[in-house]
Design a protein around this motif. Structure first.
Motif, PDB file in Angstrom:
ATOM      1  N   ARG A  76       2.999  -1.432 -10.719  1.00  0.00           N
ATOM      2  CA  ARG A  76       2.135  -2.173  -9.546  1.00  0.00           C
ATOM      3  C   ARG A  76       3.015  -3.116  -9.140  1.00  0.00           C
ATOM      4  NH1 ARG A  76      -2.691  -5.937 -12.570  1.00  0.00           N
ATOM      5  NH2 ARG A  76      -1.228  -7.071 -13.694  1.00  0.00           N
ATOM      6  N   MET A  77       2.611  -3.771  -7.796  1.00  0.00           N
ATOM      7  CA  MET A  77       2.878  -4.898  -7.196  1.00  0.00           C
ATOM      8  C   MET A  77       2.171  -5.754  -6.440  1.00  0.00           C
ATOM      9  SD  MET A  77       5.139  -3.187  -4.185  1.00  0.00           S
ATOM     10  CE  MET A  77       6.305  -2.343  -5.212  1.00  0.00           C
ATOM     11  N   LYS A  78       2.601  -6.945  -6.003  1.00  0.00           N
ATOM     12  CA  LYS A  78       1.884  -7.680  -5.107  1.00  0.00           C
ATOM     13  C   LYS A  78       2.826  -8.380  -4.328  1.00  0.00           C
ATOM     14  CE  LYS A  78       0.961 -11.584  -8.005  1.00  0.00           C
ATOM     15  NZ  LYS A  78       0.021 -12.552  -8.568  1.00  0.00           N
ATOM     16  N   THR A 101       4.231   0.409   1.689  1.00  0.00           N
ATOM     17  CA  THR A 101       4.360  -0.118   2.983  1.00  0.00           C
ATOM     18  C   THR A 101       3.287  -1.269   2.979  1.00  0.00           C
ATOM     19  OG1 THR A 101       2.467   1.207   3.565  1.00  0.00           O
ATOM     20  CG2 THR A 101       4.535   2.208   4.436  1.00  0.00           C
ATOM     21  N   VAL A 102       3.436  -2.308   3.970  1.00  0.00           N
ATOM     22  CA  VAL A 102       2.581  -3.601   4.095  1.00  0.00           C
ATOM     23  C   VAL A 102       1.817  -3.137   5.446  1.00  0.00           C
ATOM     24  CG1 VAL A 102       2.468  -5.942   4.045  1.00  0.00           C
ATOM     25  CG2 VAL A 102       4.215  -4.617   2.678  1.00  0.00           C
ATOM     26  N   HIS A 103       0.518  -2.990   5.289  1.00  0.00           N
ATOM     27  CA  HIS A 103      -0.137  -2.959   6.679  1.00  0.00           C
ATOM     28  C   HIS A 103      -0.579  -4.153   7.167  1.00  0.00           C
ATOM     29  CE1 HIS A 103      -0.472   1.475   6.188  1.00  0.00           C
ATOM     30  NE2 HIS A 103      -0.610   1.233   4.913  1.00  0.00           N
ATOM     31  N   LYS A 104      -0.860  -4.037   8.465  1.00  0.00           N
ATOM     32  CA  LYS A 104      -1.306  -5.141   9.086  1.00  0.00           C
ATOM     33  C   LYS A 104      -0.366  -6.539   9.163  1.00  0.00           C
ATOM     34  CE  LYS A 104      -5.997  -3.409   8.870  1.00  0.00           C
ATOM     35  NZ  LYS A 104      -7.430  -3.453   8.307  1.00  0.00           N
ATOM     36  N   LEU A 105       0.755  -6.166   9.554  1.00  0.00           N
ATOM     37  CA  LEU A 105       1.687  -7.448   9.395  1.00  0.00           C
ATOM     38  C   LEU A 105       1.314  -7.945  10.564  1.00  0.00           C
ATOM     39  CD1 LEU A 105       3.781  -7.839   7.137  1.00  0.00           C
ATOM     40  CD2 LEU A 105       5.365  -7.081   8.960  1.00  0.00           C
ATOM     41  N   PRO A 106       1.022  -9.319  10.521  1.00  0.00           N
ATOM     42  CA  PRO A 106       0.508 -10.236  11.543  1.00  0.00           C
ATOM     43  C   PRO A 106       1.802 -10.562  12.487  1.00  0.00           C
ATOM     44  CG  PRO A 106       0.625 -11.639   9.528  1.00  0.00           C
ATOM     45  CD  PRO A 106       0.845 -10.216   9.156  1.00  0.00           C
ATOM     46  N   TYR A 107       2.930 -10.451  11.985  1.00  0.00           N
ATOM     47  CA  TYR A 107       3.961 -10.806  13.093  1.00  0.00           C
ATOM     48  C   TYR A 107       4.810  -9.724  12.969  1.00  0.00           C
ATOM     49  CZ  TYR A 107       1.951 -15.458  12.369  1.00  0.00           C
ATOM     50  OH  TYR A 107       1.144 -16.564  12.331  1.00  0.00           O
ATOM     51  N   GLN A 108       5.760  -9.577  13.675  1.00  0.00           N
ATOM     52  CA  GLN A 108       6.590  -8.495  14.198  1.00  0.00           C
ATOM     53  C   GLN A 108       7.490  -8.384  12.513  1.00  0.00           C
ATOM     54  OE1 GLN A 108       6.464  -6.545  16.670  1.00  0.00           O
ATOM     55  NE2 GLN A 108       8.081  -4.977  15.606  1.00  0.00           N
ATOM     56  N   GLU A 109       7.779  -9.240  11.938  1.00  0.00           N
ATOM     57  CA  GLU A 109       8.425  -9.407  10.897  1.00  0.00           C
ATOM     58  C   GLU A 109       8.349 -10.617   9.718  1.00  0.00           C
ATOM     59  OE1 GLU A 109      12.659  -8.821  11.767  1.00  0.00           O
ATOM     60  OE2 GLU A 109      13.163 -11.105  11.563  1.00  0.00           O
ATOM     61  N   LEU A 110       8.172 -10.382   8.814  1.00  0.00           N
ATOM     62  CA  LEU A 110       7.919 -11.464   7.665  1.00  0.00           C
ATOM     63  C   LEU A 110       8.990 -11.208   6.577  1.00  0.00           C
ATOM     64  CD1 LEU A 110       4.142 -11.669   7.472  1.00  0.00           C
ATOM     65  CD2 LEU A 110       5.580 -13.416   8.460  1.00  0.00           C
ATOM     66  N   GLU A 131       0.799  -1.166  -0.001  1.00  0.00           N
ATOM     67  CA  GLU A 131      -0.038  -0.236  -0.056  1.00  0.00           C
ATOM     68  C   GLU A 131       1.052   1.267   0.003  1.00  0.00           C
ATOM     69  OE1 GLU A 131      -2.473  -0.386   3.347  1.00  0.00           O
ATOM     70  OE2 GLU A 131      -3.749  -1.977   2.538  1.00  0.00           O
ATOM     71  N   SER A 132       0.397   2.259   0.005  1.00  0.00           N
ATOM     72  CA  SER A 132       0.955   3.535  -0.174  1.00  0.00           C
ATOM     73  C   SER A 132       2.044   3.348  -1.239  1.00  0.00           C
ATOM     74  CB  SER A 132       1.315   3.940   1.201  1.00  0.00           C
ATOM     75  OG  SER A 132       0.240   4.073   1.942  1.00  0.00           O
ATOM     76  N   LEU A 133       1.943   2.986  -2.266  1.00  0.00           N
ATOM     77  CA  LEU A 133       2.898   3.111  -3.144  1.00  0.00           C
ATOM     78  C   LEU A 133       3.219   4.574  -3.651  1.00  0.00           C
ATOM     79  CD1 LEU A 133       5.042   1.366  -4.817  1.00  0.00           C
ATOM     80  CD2 LEU A 133       3.083   1.061  -6.502  1.00  0.00           C
ATOM     81  N   HIS A 134       4.541   5.060  -3.616  1.00  0.00           N
ATOM     82  CA  HIS A 134       4.922   6.013  -4.158  1.00  0.00           C
ATOM     83  C   HIS A 134       6.205   5.895  -4.931  1.00  0.00           C
ATOM     84  CE1 HIS A 134       5.875  10.326  -4.295  1.00  0.00           C
ATOM     85  NE2 HIS A 134       7.180  10.159  -3.910  1.00  0.00           N
ATOM     86  N   ILE A 135       6.094   6.597  -6.195  1.00  0.00           N
ATOM     87  CA  ILE A 135       7.265   6.387  -7.130  1.00  0.00           C
ATOM     88  C   ILE A 135       7.756   7.873  -7.534  1.00  0.00           C
ATOM     89  CG2 ILE A 135       7.802   5.636  -9.529  1.00  0.00           C
ATOM     90  CD1 ILE A 135       4.969   3.821  -9.066  1.00  0.00           C
ATOM     91  N   SER A 136       9.110   7.774  -7.417  1.00  0.00           N
ATOM     92  CA  SER A 136       9.644   8.962  -7.851  1.00  0.00           C
ATOM     93  C   SER A 136      10.785   8.804  -8.840  1.00  0.00           C
ATOM     94  CB  SER A 136      10.501   9.657  -6.642  1.00  0.00           C
ATOM     95  OG  SER A 136      11.448   8.720  -6.120  1.00  0.00           O
ATOM     96  N   SER A 139      -1.437  -4.241  -6.421  1.00  0.00           N
ATOM     97  CA  SER A 139      -1.571  -2.858  -6.010  1.00  0.00           C
ATOM     98  C   SER A 139      -2.217  -2.302  -7.222  1.00  0.00           C
ATOM     99  CB  SER A 139      -0.604  -2.175  -5.535  1.00  0.00           C
ATOM    100  OG  SER A 139       0.220  -2.033  -6.661  1.00  0.00           O
ATOM    101  N   PRO A 140      -2.978  -1.019  -7.119  1.00  0.00           N
ATOM    102  CA  PRO A 140      -3.453  -0.436  -8.413  1.00  0.00           C
ATOM    103  C   PRO A 140      -2.102   0.022  -9.150  1.00  0.00           C
ATOM    104  CG  PRO A 140      -4.483   0.555  -6.352  1.00  0.00           C
ATOM    105  CD  PRO A 140      -3.382  -0.555  -5.915  1.00  0.00           C
TER     106      PRO A 140
END
Lengths: 973, 242
Positions: A112-114, A53-62, A35-40, A132-133
């Motif tokens: 875009r990405m997934k 960013t990746v929101h709502k990560l279920p764990y501290q790190e993945l 999410e919040s993909l920003h391209i410069s 992502s869009p």
């Protein structure tokens, strides 16, 4: 165990059923979607920079994998797909960059990405999120409307590949160029074209121009700056000269700088790893590093070269004491300089006592290195040179290095050492030339200057001492200042011992002795011819005696010069031949070699005398020939003045070339073709001493031409001008025999006549004629005139004698006539004037007559001066003709005849007599021009006076006598 | 505090010297000025004719920057119009002409320095240095000529605006800077040609005052060259050297 298996199966089924249930529920709310993909865009690097960013990560790190898609122009035109794997932390902003080959300004990009969880710890999360869009990104350009070509001012390294694009916009006929070349781009999208440059070269510092134009109107352009590849620094090394500073240097290689802000010249930094210090170097090829006071022993330097595009590094590690490069020695001095030794001192600057130094000393003379020494020192050095040559300039070179580890030697330092002088070490090589003359010996001494090796200093003068061996007396003759290589002595004919020494400021050389005996110079030896070569003359001789000290061969270097530059060569006593060679020897020059044998008493005896040429040449000039004794059938040719010894070779003979009209040569001659294609008859003379030649069997009154040439073994002298001779007439000889005696006889007779002329004259024409022998007498007798008679001299009183100058051609005036008389008018006969004894102005009759007999020269012309006829006749002029008319005519004729024999200008001595009385019956017409008649009634003594007297004769009483001298315009009384 | 005062004094002294430097330069030039009008005019004509030659500066620049192509050369030869036109110069009084030329040359000097820095990165281009020296020489001679005219009671006139601002480079990309520099140098040579022409029309006598109507000439020049609006409104001399 069975229970355990059943439990595990049941658990798996439960999980699967949960997952299936979950998969059916989660699609709308997959939590791990980026999410919040920003391209410069980074235009310089042509990077797309992504942040998300990746929101709502279920764990501290993945551990996750992000699949990325990039499209150009349209979302459907995916140009790149790829995965980015990373560990994602909660609330982390992820970043990733993508470098575009195509300038980003050329097109709109979409991204875009997934994501997919790829974490083994959480296998239950291993599924992919949704895409992502699409995010659209445009590169910002400063002048959006005018910039057509991209990238702008691109900087790349040589050899890179660069892709350009340009937007043709609405211009259909736009042309783009790379410098001069037209570019044909590939259409990328609608009006977007692209072209790729591979392996671009460096062209200029100002960059390569790429531009687009429409009809020569530039629409846009850009510059591709191609930098040379930064090179690794070469020859990187560091050293110290003073243990205070390390000086590091390197070869930077090419300069990569361009006329572009983004690429200035590369810069260099120095990093030392042990101390951790870093220094930016001001220069591109060297850098100074301060040595710490604790004298760090080991250094590890990294030199980094850097420009905008690249970094290059080199490394060196070293021990400080192994990098000592001493400065050059200084304070170099020479002490106690003698003739053969000297001491040198020096100092080594700025190294202190940290290390021992090894110094290398070299001693050179002008040509070679003579000595080499190694000396170990700390700070001050000293070295003693020995075995030196006196009065010699040496070059002393010194350099030093660290004795323990020679890294680099210091620079050489050179100084000049000049040793002191010593006395000359060798006797002079002396020779002499003796010329006996009038009981004396004129001795010319020659010596060769000592070599520098033997002179041991500057020779100041030469001492010559002559000792009379007979009288045992010593005569110190002279001291000759240098430079001199000889002197002259005049000795009597006794035996003399002559000693010559060379002297410098320290002392004299050993004496060189030579003895002049009484016979010296009088030796006569026959001359022998020798043949030389270009290498010189091989001369051999026979010994005179067994007891000898050696031989001397002398010769003149330049034979033709008036001054003989005497050369000589000493030869050992057991040698009877030698080769004389000299650079001064020239072909065609005669050299005279005299071989002397030296006795043990140093007396020289002439052994042999040889002459020769290194190479004989043809004579340079032909004899000057005279033709003598020319007769009708022969003549003699002579060339006795021809100097055979001055020729360029030994004269072997002559060739007489004779040209004549005759077509055949005589038997003793041969026909020779001349350069002008004419022929002559050549007579050969093979005796060089014969310098006369008789040409015989010639034709009288014929024309001959001859030429005489000499010849040597090398050829004949050049042919010059032929001399012409014409033989005599055959009869002329006979005529000469007749005519000559006749002429001689005539001359003899003439001389005899002249010699006896007085006698003849006296006999034939006496000065005082005898009237009785006169022809007049016969006339008188024939006429038998009673009035005519012979006057007796005894009856006359001598009166005077007048000298009349009878100059023909001189116009004479008589006083009172006032009119010049022409020659025809002038009375031709010499008149006898009857002059008064006293004043002629005394009136009185004066009678004169013409005495033709006396009209003869009174003296010869050689002794008499010319006395003209008097300009002024006596004022009383009375002429009387003592004969009748017929007589007068006869007399006039006689007068004319006799006058013709009198040379013009001669002075006549006229005999003047005086008559007692004038004759009656004389014609009045004869008394012309007599304004004052004078009567002469007195007879006076006659005197004969030479008319050559030009001064009046004074009478005893001081008055002029009655003699009248009629000189030129002068009358004396 | 005292040290601060000393530094200030020193700074003001240095600044004063810097400000005075044109005056010092002028004084030095004046000391060396020739009193011969003919000689000065001859020198100025020769210098102008020498400097109009494009082979002295423009051509080396073109070669160095890789602009020696037909298309780019064509663009280069569209000379910068930031210089007063020949008609404009001809319309000025002699005094005004000299002042204008001097001011323009001053601007050229600045622009050349900027070119050197921007397009050559300070690297040595001998022709640029020669041109700089020549321009300084012309300015010195112009100063002397101006002094000579002033002594002859020619009244100084207001000047044309200095072209310095228009001669300065714009912040463009490198390619456009190259072209602009090229066109500037072309304009410089053309300007010197115009200067030479006007000097050529000057009489050989100092007393003869050639003068056209400045306004007419200005109008004419503006119509042809249009250097800027400021051309039409002469500004005081002092503004030129700001």
């Amino acid at each position: 165990m069975a229970f355990f298996a059943v439990f595990r199966t049941a658990f798996l089924l439960a999980v699967l059923s949960w997952r299936t249930c979950q998969s059916e529920v989660l699609p709308e709310r997959l939590p791990l979607t980026p999410e919040s993909l920003h391209i410069s865009i980074n235009s310089t690097l042509q990077h797309l920079h992504l942040q998300w960013t990746v929101h709502k990560l279920p764990y501290q790190e993945l551990q996750m994998i992000f699949q990325i898609e990039i499209s150009r122009f349209e979302t459907s035109k995916v140009i790149w797909m790829g995965n980015y794997s990373t560990t994602v932390k909660r609330n982390q902003v992820l970043q990733w960059s993508w470098e575009s080959e195509l300038p980003l300004e050329c097109a709109t990009h979409f991204v875009r990405m997934k994501s997919t969880v790829d974490d083994a710890r959480f296998p239950e999360l291993s599924f992919s999120s949704n895409w992502s869009p699409w995010e659209e990104v445009h590169a910002h350009t400063p002048e959006q409307n005018t910039d057509l070509i991209f990238p702008r001012d691109k900087l790349v390294e040589e050899g890179s590949n660069v892709t350009f694009c340009y937007n043709s916009g609405i211009n259909q006929n736009i042309s783009c160029y790379l410098d001069r070349e037209l570019i044909h781009g590939e259409q990328l999208y609608l009006n977007i074209f692209t072209f790729k440059l591979n392996n671009v070269p460096f062209i200029r510092e100002g960059g390569t121009n790429i531009y687009c134009a429409v009809n020569y109107t530039i629409k846009d352009g850009t510059v591709l700056f191609v930098s040379k590849v930064l090179e690794e620094p070469k020859d990187f090394s560091c050293e110290t000269q003073d243990f205070k500073t390390l000086s590091c240097s390197w070869d930077p290689g090419v300069d990569t700088g361009l006329f572009f802000d983004g690429q200035p010249s590369q810069h260099y930094t120095l990093f030392e790893s042990f101390s951790g210090k870093k220094k930016f170097c001001e220069h591109n090829n060297q850098c100074n590093w301060e040595i710490s006071r604790d004298l760090q022993e080991t250094y590890n330097f990294t030199l980094t070269a850097e420009n905008y595009l690249r970094k290059r590094s080199v490394n060196t590690i070293f021990n400080l004491t192994h990098r000592v490069h001493p400065k050059a020695p200084d304070s170099i001095h020479f002490n106690n300089v003698g003739a053969t030794n000297a001491t040198m001192t020096w100092k080594m600057p700025a190294l202190g006592n940290y290390s021992t130094l090894l110094c290398q000393i070299e001693l050179h003379d002008k040509e070679n290195m003579r000595q080499e020494h190694n000396v170990s020192i700390k700070v001050n050095g000293e070295f003693l040179f020995s075995e030196l040559m006196p009065d010699t300039a040496y070059m002393v070179c010194i350099r030093c290095a660290n004795a323990k580890h020679v890294w680099k030697w210091s620079k050489w330092v050179t100084r000049t050492l000049i040793t002191a002088e010593a006395a000359p070490s060798k006797a002079l090589d002396v020779w002499r030339k003796v010329k006996p003359e009038k009981g004396l010996h004129h001795v010319t001494l020659f010596w060769k200057p000592l070599s520098k090796f033997h002179a041991n200093g500057k020779i100041l003068f030469y001492n010559i001492v002559a000792k009379d061996l007979d009288k045992k007396s010593e005569l110190k003759l002279q001291s000759i200042p240098a430079p001199a290589n000889g002197t002259e002595l005049t000795l009597d004919q006794g035996s003399y011992q002559i000693q010559v020494t060379a002297n410098n400021s320290v002392g004299a050389s050993p004496a060189s002795e030579i003895v002049i005996s009484g016979d010296s110079g009088n030796e006569e030896v026959e001359e022998q011819k020798i043949n030389g070569t270009k290498d010189g003359f091989l001369i051999s001789w026979k010994p005179l005696s067994e007891d000898r000290a050696g031989y001397v061969v002398d010769w003149c270097e330049h034979q033709r010069n008036l001054h003989c530059e005497l050369q000589w060569k000493n030869v050992g006593p057991n040698t009877t031949s030698t080769v004389i060679s000299s650079d001064a020897f020239r072909p065609g020059i005669r050299y005279n070699f005299r071989i002397y044998e030296l006795s043990t008493e140093k007396i020289a005896y002439l052994v042999e005398n040889k002459i020769g040429y290194t190479q004989e040449l043809a004579p340079s000039d032909s004899p000057q020939v005279k033709a003598i004794n020319v007769t009708s059938h022969s003549f003699t040719l002579s060339w006795k003045d021809y100097d055979t010894e001055a020729q360029r070779g030994f004269i072997q003979g002559y060739r007489v070339c004779l040209k004549s009209k005759a077509t055949q040569c005589h038997l003793d001659s041969v026909a020779e073709l001349l350069p002008d294609n004419s022929t002559c008859c050549e007579h050969a003379i093979n005796n060089p001493k014969q310098k006369i030649f008789l040409v015989e069997n010639l034709q009288p009154e014929s024309f001959y031409e001859f030429f005489v040439s000499s010849f040597t073994s090398a050829g004949k002298s050049p042919i010059g001008t032929f001399t012409k001779v014409t033989t005599q007439d055959e009869h002329s000889h006979m005529l000469m025999h007749i005519i000559l005696p006749m002429v001689l006889c005539v001359l003899l007779i003439a001389v005899m006549c002249y010699w006896k002329s007085q006698w003849v004259k006296e006999k034939c024409y006496p000065d005082i004629p005898d009237p009785y022998k006169s022809s007049i007498l016969s006339l008188i007798k024939s006429k038998e005139s009673p009035h005519l008679r012979i006057m007796n001299v005894k009856d006359c009183t001598p009166d005077t004698i007048e000298v009349v100058n009878k100059s023909e051609g001189t116009k004479t005036q008589f006083i009172g006539i006032e009119k010049p008389l022409t020659e025809s008018e002038f009375p031709k006969p010499a008149n006898l004037y009857l002059l008064p004894a006293q004043d002629f102005c005394v009136p009185g009759p004066c009678i004169s007559f013409v005495n033709h007999t006396y009209s003869e020269s009174a003296c010869d012309s050689g002794s008499c001066a010319h006395t003209p006829v008097p300009d002024t006749a006596p004022p009383c002029h009375l002429e009387l003709l003592a004969s009748p008319d017929n007589l007068l005519n006869t007399l006039e004729k006689t007068h004319t005849d006799s006058l013709g024999e009198i040379p013009a200008g001669k002075i006549s001595l006229n005999y003047v007599s005086q008559l007692a009385s004038p004759m009656s019956g004389d014609k009045d017409s004869l008394l012309i021009h007599s304004p004052v008649p004078v009567l002469c009634s007195e007879y006076k003594m006659q005197m004969a006076v030479p008319s050559c007297l030009d001064s009046p004769v004074l009478s005893e009483n001081g008055s002029l006598s009655s003699m009248t001298l009629l000189g030129q315009d002068k009358h004396y009384h | 505090m005292r040290a601060q005062l000393t530094w200030r004094t020193l700074l003001s002294l240095v600044l004063g010297l810097l400000l005075l430097s044109p005056a010092v330069e002028a004084a030095v030039a004046m000391c060396r000025c020739s009193n011969s009008y003919t000689q000065l005019l001859g020198q100025l004509r020769s210098q102008a004719n020498l400097m109009k030659d494009t082979s002295c500066l423009l051509e080396p620049f073109i070669r160095l920057q890789g602009l020696d192509t037909p298309v780019l050369r064509e663009s280069c030869m569209k000379c910068s119009r930031a210089f007063p036109s020949e008609d404009t110069l001809r319309g000025l009084s002699r005094h005004g002409f000299l002042q204008t030329v001097s001011a323009t040359l001053n601007g050229i000097l600045h622009r050349l320095a900027a070119l050197q820095q921007h397009l050559l990165k300070g690297k040595n281009m001998p022709e640029m240095q020669v041109a700089t020296r020549n321009i300084q020489g012309v300015r010195n001679n112009i100063y002397c000529m101006s002094e000579l005219l002033t002594n002859c009671s020619e009244t100084p006139e207001p000047l044309l605006p200095g072209p310095r601002a228009t001669l300065m480079p714009s912040t463009l990309n490198f390619f456009k800077s190259k072209l602009e520099g090229c066109q500037f140098l072309c304009g410089y040579h053309r300007f010197m040609g115009s200067v030479g022409q006007v000097f050529g029309e000057w009489g050989n006598s100092l007393s003869r005052n050639r003068r056209h109507s400045p306004r007419q000439a200005l109008h004419k020049g503006a119509r042809r060259a249009r250097p800027s609006r400021r051309v039409k409104r002469p500004v005081p001399r002092g503004q030129l050297f700001r």
